[in-house]
Design a protein around this motif. Structure first.
Motif, mmCIF file in Angstrom:
data_model
loop_
_atom_site.group_PDB
_atom_site.id
_atom_site.type_symbol
_atom_site.label_atom_id
_atom_site.label_comp_id
_atom_site.label_asym_id
_atom_site.label_seq_id
_atom_site.Cartn_x
_atom_site.Cartn_y
_atom_site.Cartn_z
ATOM 1 N N SER A 219 -8.929 32.570 59.830
ATOM 2 C CA SER A 219 -9.656 33.782 59.605
ATOM 3 C C SER A 219 -11.274 33.838 60.060
ATOM 4 C CB SER A 219 -9.776 34.027 57.919
ATOM 5 O OG SER A 219 -10.650 35.032 57.597
ATOM 6 N N MET B 107 -13.390 35.631 58.817
ATOM 7 C CA MET B 107 -14.343 36.236 57.540
ATOM 8 C C MET B 107 -15.462 35.103 57.242
ATOM 9 S SD MET B 107 -12.055 38.041 55.052
ATOM 10 C CE MET B 107 -11.696 36.816 53.892
ATOM 11 N N VAL C 265 -17.513 42.127 57.747
ATOM 12 C CA VAL C 265 -16.439 42.065 56.937
ATOM 13 C C VAL C 265 -16.493 43.231 55.990
ATOM 14 C CG1 VAL C 265 -14.831 40.866 55.266
ATOM 15 C CG2 VAL C 265 -16.392 39.614 57.192
ATOM 16 N N SER D 98 -14.076 44.848 52.899
ATOM 17 C CA SER D 98 -13.027 44.481 52.075
ATOM 18 C C SER D 98 -12.682 45.976 51.455
ATOM 19 C CB SER D 98 -13.018 43.443 51.178
ATOM 20 O OG SER D 98 -14.164 43.766 50.158
ATOM 21 N N TYR E 276 -8.881 43.168 54.625
ATOM 22 C CA TYR E 276 -10.228 42.828 55.183
ATOM 23 C C TYR E 276 -10.151 43.337 56.558
ATOM 24 C CZ TYR E 276 -10.308 39.919 50.740
ATOM 25 O OH TYR E 276 -10.492 39.434 49.740
ATOM 26 N N ILE F 191 -12.546 42.925 59.808
ATOM 27 C CA ILE F 191 -13.761 42.223 60.547
ATOM 28 C C ILE F 191 -13.802 42.943 61.936
ATOM 29 C CG2 ILE F 191 -14.573 40.197 61.529
ATOM 30 C CD1 ILE F 191 -11.755 39.864 59.224
#
Length: 167
Positions: free
Chosen positions: A83, A85, A95, A97, A140, A142
């Motif tokens: 990831s 994140m 990021v 969410s 999520y 990115i």
């Protein structure tokens, strides 16, 4: 599926904690009952310390996994996905969410990613938590750089969105 897995451990909250950690981290259980990530063995003492249980709870949980054909199939085939994140601040990424009303609704990922694409925003990674494996799944995204306020508002106003957060 998540509920069915957890039901198999309903008499042991400690074993449920082990199962939750294995699923969240994408850790597998090999034929020897050892927790692994790829070919790297994760010591049971480290797992136990992370979730606040005794090492023997990890041992007994992996024993149950290997004895149950369905659990064995799941936990011998699960894998981890890297990831971005946690790296986002270092790489100047954003990021986003997105929590939704009903994670089983079709088209959520398509609509959110389409909104970003329509606004010329490059997506570096998308991670969608499976509603079968987590109680409050999130999407999520990115993205390169900062997200303009009007794009955030456009996503927030989508009918299925319950809450958004920027990290």
């Amino acid at each position: 599926m998540f509920d069915e897995i957890m039901e198999k451990f309903e008499g042991s909250p400690s074993q449920q904690a082990v199962i939750r950690l294995l699923l969240e981290r994408g850790f597998s259980v090999n034929d020897d009952g050892r927790v692994v990530s790829g070919g790297i063995e994760i010591p049971n003492t480290g797992i136990a310390r992370e979730i606040g249980v005794d090492r023997r709870v990890v041992d007994s949980t992996t024993d149950v996994i290997l004895e149950d054909p369905e659990l064995r199939r799941i936990f011998q085939n699960i894998s981890q996905v890297p990831s971005l994140m946690d790296l986002a601040p270092v790489l100047d990424l954003t990021v986003l969410s997105v929590a939704v009303q009903n994670a089983e609704q079709e088209g959520i990922v398509a609509e959110v990613t389409g909104t970003l694409a329509d606004n010329g925003i490059s997506i570096r990674q998308t991670i969608s938590e499976d509603p079968e494996f987590t109680d409050e799944p999130k999407l999520y995204l990115i993205a390169d750089g900062d997200l303009p306020g009007e794009v955030i508002t456009e996503i927030r106003d989508l009918e299925f969105v319950r809450k958004i957060e920027l990290q």
